[in-house]
Design an enzyme around this catalytic site. Structure first.
Site, PDB file in Angstrom:
ATOM      1  N   SER A 144      -4.520  16.628 -29.238  1.00  0.00           N
ATOM      2  CA  SER A 144      -3.658  16.388 -30.404  1.00  0.00           C
ATOM      3  C   SER A 144      -4.555  15.896 -31.526  1.00  0.00           C
ATOM      4  O   SER A 144      -5.616  15.303 -31.271  1.00  0.00           O
ATOM      5  CB  SER A 144      -2.641  15.290 -30.059  1.00  0.00           C
ATOM      6  OG  SER A 144      -2.003  14.822 -31.221  1.00  0.00           O
ATOM      7  N   TYR A 157      -0.836   6.856 -26.564  1.00  0.00           N
ATOM      8  CA  TYR A 157      -0.976   8.313 -26.690  1.00  0.00           C
ATOM      9  C   TYR A 157      -2.320   8.666 -27.331  1.00  0.00           C
ATOM     10  O   TYR A 157      -3.055   9.530 -26.838  1.00  0.00           O
ATOM     11  CB  TYR A 157       0.193   8.832 -27.525  1.00  0.00           C
ATOM     12  CG  TYR A 157       0.270  10.331 -27.706  1.00  0.00           C
ATOM     13  CD1 TYR A 157       0.740  11.152 -26.681  1.00  0.00           C
ATOM     14  CD2 TYR A 157      -0.087  10.924 -28.915  1.00  0.00           C
ATOM     15  CE1 TYR A 157       0.852  12.525 -26.859  1.00  0.00           C
ATOM     16  CE2 TYR A 157       0.021  12.297 -29.100  1.00  0.00           C
ATOM     17  CZ  TYR A 157       0.484  13.093 -28.071  1.00  0.00           C
ATOM     18  OH  TYR A 157       0.586  14.456 -28.256  1.00  0.00           O
ATOM     19  N   ALA A 159      -5.043   6.898 -27.465  1.00  0.00           N
ATOM     20  CA  ALA A 159      -6.142   6.559 -26.540  1.00  0.00           C
ATOM     21  C   ALA A 159      -6.270   7.640 -25.463  1.00  0.00           C
ATOM     22  O   ALA A 159      -7.376   8.059 -25.106  1.00  0.00           O
ATOM     23  CB  ALA A 159      -5.886   5.198 -25.905  1.00  0.00           C
ATOM     24  N   SER A 160      -5.132   8.116 -24.974  1.00  0.00           N
ATOM     25  CA  SER A 160      -5.179   9.114 -23.886  1.00  0.00           C
ATOM     26  C   SER A 160      -5.742  10.443 -24.378  1.00  0.00           C
ATOM     27  O   SER A 160      -6.483  11.124 -23.659  1.00  0.00           O
ATOM     28  CB  SER A 160      -3.784   9.323 -23.287  1.00  0.00           C
ATOM     29  OG  SER A 160      -2.940  10.025 -24.190  1.00  0.00           O
ATOM     30  N   LYS A 161      -5.406  10.818 -25.613  1.00  0.00           N
ATOM     31  CA  LYS A 161      -5.882  12.109 -26.131  1.00  0.00           C
ATOM     32  C   LYS A 161      -7.368  12.022 -26.503  1.00  0.00           C
ATOM     33  O   LYS A 161      -8.118  12.996 -26.328  1.00  0.00           O
ATOM     34  CB  LYS A 161      -5.040  12.545 -27.329  1.00  0.00           C
ATOM     35  CG  LYS A 161      -3.587  12.885 -26.975  1.00  0.00           C
ATOM     36  CD  LYS A 161      -3.480  14.071 -26.014  1.00  0.00           C
ATOM     37  CE  LYS A 161      -2.037  14.561 -25.853  1.00  0.00           C
ATOM     38  NZ  LYS A 161      -1.912  15.714 -24.959  1.00  0.00           N
ATOM     39  N   THR A 191       9.213  20.686 -30.970  1.00  0.00           N
ATOM     40  CA  THR A 191       9.486  20.941 -29.547  1.00  0.00           C
ATOM     41  C   THR A 191      10.395  19.795 -29.060  1.00  0.00           C
ATOM     42  O   THR A 191      10.622  18.845 -29.817  1.00  0.00           O
ATOM     43  CB  THR A 191       8.189  20.897 -28.710  1.00  0.00           C
ATOM     44  OG1 THR A 191       7.706  19.549 -28.704  1.00  0.00           O
ATOM     45  CG2 THR A 191       7.116  21.842 -29.207  1.00  0.00           C
TER      46      THR A 191
HETATM   47  N1  NAP Z   1       4.887  18.906 -30.271  1.00  0.00           N
HETATM   48  C1  NAP Z   1       3.948  18.407 -31.039  1.00  0.00           C
HETATM   49  O1  NAP Z   1       4.133  18.159 -32.252  1.00  0.00           O
HETATM   50  C2  NAP Z   1       2.580  18.143 -30.480  1.00  0.00           C
HETATM   51  C3  NAP Z   1       1.559  17.730 -31.366  1.00  0.00           C
HETATM   52  C4  NAP Z   1       0.305  17.474 -30.858  1.00  0.00           C
HETATM   53  C5  NAP Z   1       0.043  17.668 -29.512  1.00  0.00           C
HETATM   54  N2  NAP Z   1       1.048  18.079 -28.685  1.00  0.00           N
HETATM   55  C6  NAP Z   1       0.709  18.254 -27.276  1.00  0.00           C
HETATM   56  O2  NAP Z   1       1.183  19.504 -26.834  1.00  0.00           O
HETATM   57  C7  NAP Z   1       1.487  19.431 -25.429  1.00  0.00           C
HETATM   58  C8  NAP Z   1       2.880  19.986 -25.187  1.00  0.00           C
HETATM   59  O3  NAP Z   1       3.808  19.196 -25.889  1.00  0.00           O
HETATM   60  P1  NAP Z   1       5.289  19.692 -26.217  1.00  0.00           P
HETATM   61  O4  NAP Z   1       5.560  19.304 -27.622  1.00  0.00           O
HETATM   62  O5  NAP Z   1       5.456  21.088 -25.778  1.00  0.00           O
HETATM   63  O6  NAP Z   1       6.135  18.675 -25.287  1.00  0.00           O
HETATM   64  P2  NAP Z   1       7.420  18.854 -24.384  1.00  0.00           P
HETATM   65  O7  NAP Z   1       8.285  19.966 -24.868  1.00  0.00           O
HETATM   66  O8  NAP Z   1       8.003  17.488 -24.285  1.00  0.00           O
HETATM   67  O9  NAP Z   1       6.801  19.263 -22.975  1.00  0.00           O
HETATM   68  C9  NAP Z   1       6.075  18.332 -22.225  1.00  0.00           C
HETATM   69  C10 NAP Z   1       5.761  18.955 -20.896  1.00  0.00           C
HETATM   70  O10 NAP Z   1       5.008  18.011 -20.133  1.00  0.00           O
HETATM   71  C11 NAP Z   1       5.581  17.926 -18.844  1.00  0.00           C
HETATM   72  N3  NAP Z   1       5.400  16.613 -18.268  1.00  0.00           N
HETATM   73  C12 NAP Z   1       5.619  15.411 -18.862  1.00  0.00           C
HETATM   74  N4  NAP Z   1       5.408  14.430 -17.986  1.00  0.00           N
HETATM   75  C13 NAP Z   1       5.035  15.025 -16.821  1.00  0.00           C
HETATM   76  C14 NAP Z   1       4.697  14.536 -15.527  1.00  0.00           C
HETATM   77  N5  NAP Z   1       4.698  13.227 -15.248  1.00  0.00           N
HETATM   78  N6  NAP Z   1       4.372  15.427 -14.571  1.00  0.00           N
HETATM   79  C15 NAP Z   1       4.389  16.771 -14.809  1.00  0.00           C
HETATM   80  N7  NAP Z   1       4.724  17.279 -16.007  1.00  0.00           N
HETATM   81  C16 NAP Z   1       5.050  16.407 -16.990  1.00  0.00           C
HETATM   82  C17 NAP Z   1       7.067  18.203 -19.058  1.00  0.00           C
HETATM   83  O11 NAP Z   1       7.611  18.651 -17.833  1.00  0.00           O
HETATM   84  P3  NAP Z   1       8.985  18.076 -17.177  1.00  0.00           P
HETATM   85  O12 NAP Z   1       9.556  17.061 -18.123  1.00  0.00           O
HETATM   86  O13 NAP Z   1       9.851  19.286 -17.004  1.00  0.00           O
HETATM   87  O14 NAP Z   1       8.512  17.513 -15.913  1.00  0.00           O
HETATM   88  C18 NAP Z   1       7.014  19.307 -20.105  1.00  0.00           C
HETATM   89  O15 NAP Z   1       6.835  20.557 -19.486  1.00  0.00           O
HETATM   90  C19 NAP Z   1       1.325  17.962 -25.057  1.00  0.00           C
HETATM   91  O16 NAP Z   1       0.044  17.784 -24.478  1.00  0.00           O
HETATM   92  C20 NAP Z   1       1.395  17.231 -26.376  1.00  0.00           C
HETATM   93  O17 NAP Z   1       0.707  15.999 -26.352  1.00  0.00           O
HETATM   94  C21 NAP Z   1       2.302  18.329 -29.131  1.00  0.00           C
END
Ligand code: NAP
Length: 253
Positions: A144, A157, A159-161, A191
């Site tokens: 991210s 968050y 720190a983890s990224k 999302t």
């Molecule tokens: N959306 C943004 O604006 C944005 C911006 C920067 C970076 N990102 C990064 O993009 C990636 C995808 O994000 P997204 O926006 O698509 O989020 P999302 O729609 O909330 O999807 C998150 C996914 O992570 C899975 N997950 C969460 N905790 C988990 C666990 N303990 N074990 C297994 N699976 C787990 C969820 O699966 P279940 O809940 O079904 O288990 C879900 O499939 C992430 O790494 C996020 O940090 C997103």
């Protein structure tokens, strides 16, 4: 695409049950056989239904917060199904926007487990010769722009990224030339993770204004991942690919 991945190998995508990971799975299902990871079997089944030829793909439902048993569980799954993994995309992440004073150590550890340690453990298994037979060729971590910039309530968050990107760079060196390792750093994409933020009109207006190219879509992130997995990226490793519509270059925001 992805001539670098062995033809019989699978692509493992975490976070495949929602948002960016689901979009990625549907897109890459045309070229690859996939192993989809998430916690929720029903949501994974929904992703599978959207994929090209659903019967070609597998789902591995597992809570990545349980990092202690992750390596053995994945190894057992691969051996039981008689499959090897040529590519890994770690897309799963946990984000709870909370001020530091409200964060417990155990919550921060869960964020680190899902966002970073799971990536380390998954990679570790895929390097085990008896399990994965040297099939691994490419890794993409979904990081991210929060790995490089701060925001209120984002301490765990961010720190983890940042840790995930550090892991990416170290592995890029350690695993070359056999395995390429890169990160994609998305900016704001709508999302389920960010729906609540965009639901507030004030926040949504600000986010739209601060992004020179407007708000991004999951498909914009999928495009970048598809490129990094492909043969066109054969000389790229250890790279943080920012995909944020110009947000992090915008000092007037
Ligand atoms: N959306 C943004 O604006 C944005 C911006 C920067 C970076 N990102 C990064 O993009 C990636 C995808 O994000 P997204 O926006 O698509 O989020 P999302 O729609 O909330 O999807 C998150 C996914 O992570 C899975 N997950 C969460 N905790 C988990 C666990 N303990 N074990 C297994 N699976 C787990 C969820 O699966 P279940 O809940 O079904 O288990 C879900 O499939 C992430 O790494 C996020 O940090 C997103």
């Amino acid at each position: 695409m992805s001539e670098l991945l062995l033809p019989a190998s699978y692509l493992l995508i975490t976070g495949a049950s929602s948002g960016i990971g689901r979009k990625l799975a549907v897109r890459l299902s045309q070229q690859h056989r996939l192993i989809l990871n998430g916690r929720d079997q029903d949501r994974l089944a929904e992703t599978l239904k959207l994929c090209y030829q659903p019967e070609r793909h597998l789902s591995f439902a597992y809570d990545l917060a349980d990092v202690d048993t992750l390596a053995d569980s994945l190894a057992t799954f691969l051996v039981k199904n008689g499959v090897v993994v040529g590519g890994l995309v770690h897309c799963a992440a946990l984000l709870n926007v909370l001020p530091l004073r409200s964060i417990t150590l155990s919550h921060a550890q869960s964020v680190m487990n899902v966002n970073m340690f799971a990536a380390m453990e998954l990679t570790r298994v895929l390097l085990r010769k008896p399990v994965n037979h040297r099939a691994l060729r490419a890794i993409v971590f979904i990081s991210s722009i929060a790995s490089q910039f701060g925001a209120k309530g984002f301490s765990a968050y961010c720190a983890s990224k940042a840790a995930l990107d550090g892991l990416m760079r170290a592995l890029a060196i350690e695993l070359a030339p056999h395995v390429r390792v890169n990160s994609v750093l998305p900016g704001g994409v709508r999302t389920p993770m960010t729906d609540a933020m965009y639901a507030d009109p004030a926040v949504s207006d600000r986010l739209t204004r601060d992004y020179p190219l407007g708000v991004g879509l999951p498909s914009d992130i999928a495009d970048a991942v598809q490129f990094l997995l492909s043969d066109q990226a054969r000389w790229i490793t250890g790279h943080q690919l920012v995909v944020d519509g110009g947000r992090s270059a915008n000092i007037s925001a």
